[in-house]
Design a protein around this motif. Sequence first.
Motif, mmCIF file in Angstrom:
data_model
loop_
_atom_site.group_PDB
_atom_site.id
_atom_site.type_symbol
_atom_site.label_atom_id
_atom_site.label_comp_id
_atom_site.label_asym_id
_atom_site.label_seq_id
_atom_site.Cartn_x
_atom_site.Cartn_y
_atom_site.Cartn_z
ATOM 1 N N ILE A 209 1.382 17.489 31.129
ATOM 2 C CA ILE A 209 2.413 16.853 31.952
ATOM 3 C C ILE A 209 3.666 17.726 31.986
ATOM 4 C CG2 ILE A 209 3.861 14.788 32.174
ATOM 5 C CD1 ILE A 209 1.743 13.308 30.494
ATOM 6 N N GLY A 210 4.300 17.791 33.141
ATOM 7 C CA GLY A 210 5.533 18.551 33.266
ATOM 8 C C GLY A 210 6.632 18.027 32.352
ATOM 9 N N PHE A 211 7.407 18.938 31.796
ATOM 10 C CA PHE A 211 8.481 18.597 30.863
ATOM 11 C C PHE A 211 9.520 17.715 31.541
ATOM 12 C CE2 PHE A 211 12.704 19.481 29.139
ATOM 13 C CZ PHE A 211 12.518 19.304 27.781
ATOM 14 N N ASP A 212 9.828 16.596 30.907
ATOM 15 C CA ASP A 212 10.904 15.708 31.334
ATOM 16 C C ASP A 212 11.546 15.176 30.060
ATOM 17 O OD1 ASP A 212 11.870 12.747 31.787
ATOM 18 O OD2 ASP A 212 11.925 13.702 33.758
ATOM 19 N N LEU A 213 12.805 15.518 29.828
ATOM 20 C CA LEU A 213 13.444 15.253 28.544
ATOM 21 C C LEU A 213 13.421 13.781 28.172
ATOM 22 C CD1 LEU A 213 14.958 16.479 26.144
ATOM 23 C CD2 LEU A 213 17.083 16.173 27.431
ATOM 24 N N LYS A 214 13.827 12.904 29.095
ATOM 25 C CA LYS A 214 13.872 11.476 28.782
ATOM 26 C C LYS A 214 12.474 10.935 28.507
ATOM 27 C CE LYS A 214 17.965 10.407 31.587
ATOM 28 N NZ LYS A 214 18.470 9.602 32.737
ATOM 29 N N ASP A 234 8.701 24.927 32.322
ATOM 30 C CA ASP A 234 8.609 25.984 33.326
ATOM 31 C C ASP A 234 8.960 27.344 32.741
ATOM 32 O OD1 ASP A 234 7.864 24.237 35.389
ATOM 33 O OD2 ASP A 234 9.949 23.705 35.786
ATOM 34 N N SER A 235 9.844 27.343 31.736
ATOM 35 C CA SER A 235 10.271 28.591 31.109
ATOM 36 C C SER A 235 11.073 28.252 29.862
ATOM 37 C CB SER A 235 11.155 29.413 32.067
ATOM 38 O OG SER A 235 12.374 28.718 32.312
ATOM 39 N N PHE A 236 11.265 29.222 29.009
ATOM 40 C CA PHE A 236 12.132 29.014 27.849
ATOM 41 C C PHE A 236 13.588 28.851 28.286
ATOM 42 C CE2 PHE A 236 8.708 31.559 25.583
ATOM 43 C CZ PHE A 236 8.082 30.419 25.107
ATOM 44 N N GLU A 237 13.946 29.473 29.393
ATOM 45 C CA GLU A 237 15.307 29.291 29.914
ATOM 46 C C GLU A 237 15.552 27.830 30.286
ATOM 47 O OE1 GLU A 237 14.384 33.573 30.233
ATOM 48 O OE2 GLU A 237 13.293 31.749 30.769
ATOM 49 N N GLN A 238 14.531 27.167 30.873
ATOM 50 C CA GLN A 238 14.659 25.749 31.199
ATOM 51 C C GLN A 238 14.884 24.925 29.930
ATOM 52 O OE1 GLN A 238 11.047 23.657 31.820
ATOM 53 N NE2 GLN A 238 11.925 22.051 33.103
ATOM 54 N N LEU A 239 14.147 25.230 28.898
ATOM 55 C CA LEU A 239 14.251 24.494 27.641
ATOM 56 C C LEU A 239 15.641 24.657 27.032
ATOM 57 C CD1 LEU A 239 12.483 22.775 25.776
ATOM 58 C CD2 LEU A 239 11.750 24.891 24.654
ATOM 59 N N LEU A 240 16.145 25.863 27.026
ATOM 60 C CA LEU A 240 17.482 26.110 26.478
ATOM 61 C C LEU A 240 18.551 25.433 27.321
ATOM 62 C CD1 LEU A 240 19.386 27.537 24.496
ATOM 63 C CD2 LEU A 240 19.269 29.564 25.978
ATOM 64 N N ASP A 241 18.428 25.532 28.639
ATOM 65 C CA ASP A 241 19.410 24.931 29.535
ATOM 66 C C ASP A 241 19.473 23.414 29.346
ATOM 67 O OD1 ASP A 241 21.202 25.074 32.042
ATOM 68 O OD2 ASP A 241 19.632 23.679 32.661
ATOM 69 N N ASP A 270 5.318 11.004 36.588
ATOM 70 C CA ASP A 270 4.940 12.234 35.889
ATOM 71 C C ASP A 270 4.516 13.326 36.863
ATOM 72 O OD1 ASP A 270 5.428 11.327 33.314
ATOM 73 O OD2 ASP A 270 3.375 10.629 32.993
ATOM 74 N N ARG A 271 4.875 14.534 36.539
ATOM 75 C CA ARG A 271 4.354 15.721 37.227
ATOM 76 C C ARG A 271 3.146 16.192 36.411
ATOM 77 N NH1 ARG A 271 6.461 21.486 37.119
ATOM 78 N NH2 ARG A 271 7.848 20.652 35.523
ATOM 79 N N VAL A 272 1.960 15.889 36.903
ATOM 80 C CA VAL A 272 0.753 16.073 36.093
ATOM 81 C C VAL A 272 0.058 17.379 36.481
ATOM 82 C CG1 VAL A 272 -1.441 15.075 35.405
ATOM 83 C CG2 VAL A 272 0.500 13.574 35.913
ATOM 84 N N PHE A 273 -0.165 18.207 35.501
ATOM 85 C CA PHE A 273 -0.950 19.424 35.705
ATOM 86 C C PHE A 273 -2.442 19.142 35.502
ATOM 87 C CE2 PHE A 273 3.252 20.960 34.657
ATOM 88 C CZ PHE A 273 3.430 22.028 35.524
#
Length: 287
Positions: A209-214, A234-241, A270-273
Amino acid sequence: MAHAELTRPEGAASDWTIPQRWDAYTPQEHATWDALFARQARMLPGRTAPEFLQGLDVLRLSKPGIPDFEELSDRLMKATGWQVVAVPGLVPDDVFFDHLANRRFVAGNFIRRPDQLDYLQEPDVFHDVFGHVPLLADPVFADYMQAYGEGGRRAAALGVIDRLARLYWYTVEFGLVRSGEGLRLYGAGIVSSFTESVFALEDPSPNRIGFDLKRLMRTKYRIDDFQQNYFVIDSFEQLLDQTLNTDFGPLYTELDGQSDIEIEAILPTDRVFTYGTQAYARAKMPA
């Protein structure tokens, strides 16, 4: 991940660190590390994030077997300002967060027995060092780990560590990341496990599932078996941001009024892969 109610062992410093005592490892213990390292290093190319594979070079030190933390820390410090410190096992939450916030990664100094190659409940030096340290050589992920430690100290003050622990679990320990070639592994609990490295990426059973913080911080997890949900950044930059630019105080308040999400659940938003078959989980259920 840390543990809240522990008693500091005799001989440990106030920050729970102990000498690694590299010279005390036996030839069999070094051979166990070498066997685990060789097995994972062979199977991870094509499965894991390129940043992890690049970071593996930081573990190829001048001595054979289990890395000497002093030499390893010298290499890490030059790369990203991090160091590795030995601890006797799990440490309290406040100690864990303080070390991360100060760019110190705590690692157990013991290694599993040869008959425990495929599973060990308590993290050992192979999980801690092979699983976690390569990504600490990546500047973006290194910054994320420090930011997580700083956030952990704030969460502890608010009494909401359980919520934040889910972020660690579903990213640092069991996260997947998108790449141009498809999904890749980066979580330490996956990349240090031969069986879960295959299961997390290739088995049809789990949801991806696509990352969603909440959403992630509402989702339960299990510590005793393969995961049934993996979250994909999507990227480590997304996680840090997301970590640096989210006001977690109001988020904790919002989440306090919401129910937990079951481990294997899929939500309409959900954004499901991958829609998992859940075959593995069903097979484990009692008849």
